[in-house]
Design a protein around this motif. Structure first.
Motif: not given
Length: 236
Positions: A141-146
């Motif tokens: 989820l962090l990867r997608e948000a970043l």
């Protein structure tokens, strides 16, 4: 689950005025108000480019200078302490998936987005057991948000965790090495690729180093890690 997914999507959409995840103030645009953003424990002072630990004049620390590493660099946004540690714990263990947008925004604010020179951007994978227990991979989820919308380089299936390893921070040096032996698999050849790994917290760096080693074995040219928080807890 649908409610959490909806909150996650809304949190990543800046057209909504949101409530600050720390102080509950209204009218924020990224899930964190300006005063609470300034409270996040930024890493200050010169840092080792290899592991992000304090180091005079941004020179490699002794450990990075004297040992070969598969991981070429760790870029860390913040230190893992109050209040960020509590936010991350709520994100991971209380299934607060809607916090991904706020944390991704805080990460971009400090580090910027991952440069386009990286061919592939992946998240540290969870084991099937941990994924079933938690219901989501917080690093994905962090990867997608970043990365933001429209940038989907890499995928959850690019690499995988072969077994459910113990938390690294609770183990000694020898135990950490054994715990991660043959822990990761890589689906694709990586010949000549520059790869970025996204994770929420790095303590010893062993997990990132092990995954980077597997990527290098598959032909990766360069592997860097982009982490939300760096913990400097003493581990012997």
């Amino acid at each position: 689950m649908l409610s959490n997914l909806l909150k996650y999507k809304i949190d990543n959409c800046t057209i909504f005025n949101q409530i600050c995840v720390v102080c509950r103030a209204t009218g924020t645009r990224h899930g964190l108000c300006a005063p609470c953003l300034t409270m996040l424990p930024e890493l200050t002072g010169p840092r080792c480019p290899g592991c992000a630990s304090p180091s005079p004049q941004n020179q490699p620390c002794r450990a990075c200078a004297t040992n070969e590493h598969a991981l070429d660099a760790i870029h860390a946004s913040y230190e893992y302490c109050y209040p960020l540690a509590q936010i991350i714990q709520a994100f991971k263990y209380q299934k607060r998936m809607e916090l991904a947008g706020a944390l991704g925004f805080a990460m971009r604010r400090k580090l910027g987005t991952i440069p386009p020179c990286f061919d592939v951007v992946i998240a540290v994978p969870l084991s099937n057991e941990r994924l079933a227990e938690r219901g989501f991979n917080q690093s994905e989820l962090l990867r997608e948000a970043l990365l933001g919308s429209g940038k989907s380089s890499g995928s959850p299936t690019w690499c995988w965790r072969k077994r459910n390893t113990l938390p690294q921070a609770r183990l000694g040096q020898l135990q950490r090495t054994r715990n991660l032996e043959n822990a990761f698999g890589v689906e694709h050849r990586c010949d000549g690729l520059e790869i970025a790994i996204v994770d929420d917290v790095s303590t010893t760096g062993s997990t990132l180093e092990t995954l980077a080693s597997e990527l290098k074995k598959r032909g990766a040219k360069r592997v860097e890690a982009w982490v939300l928080a760096r913990s400097f807890s003493s581990v012997t």
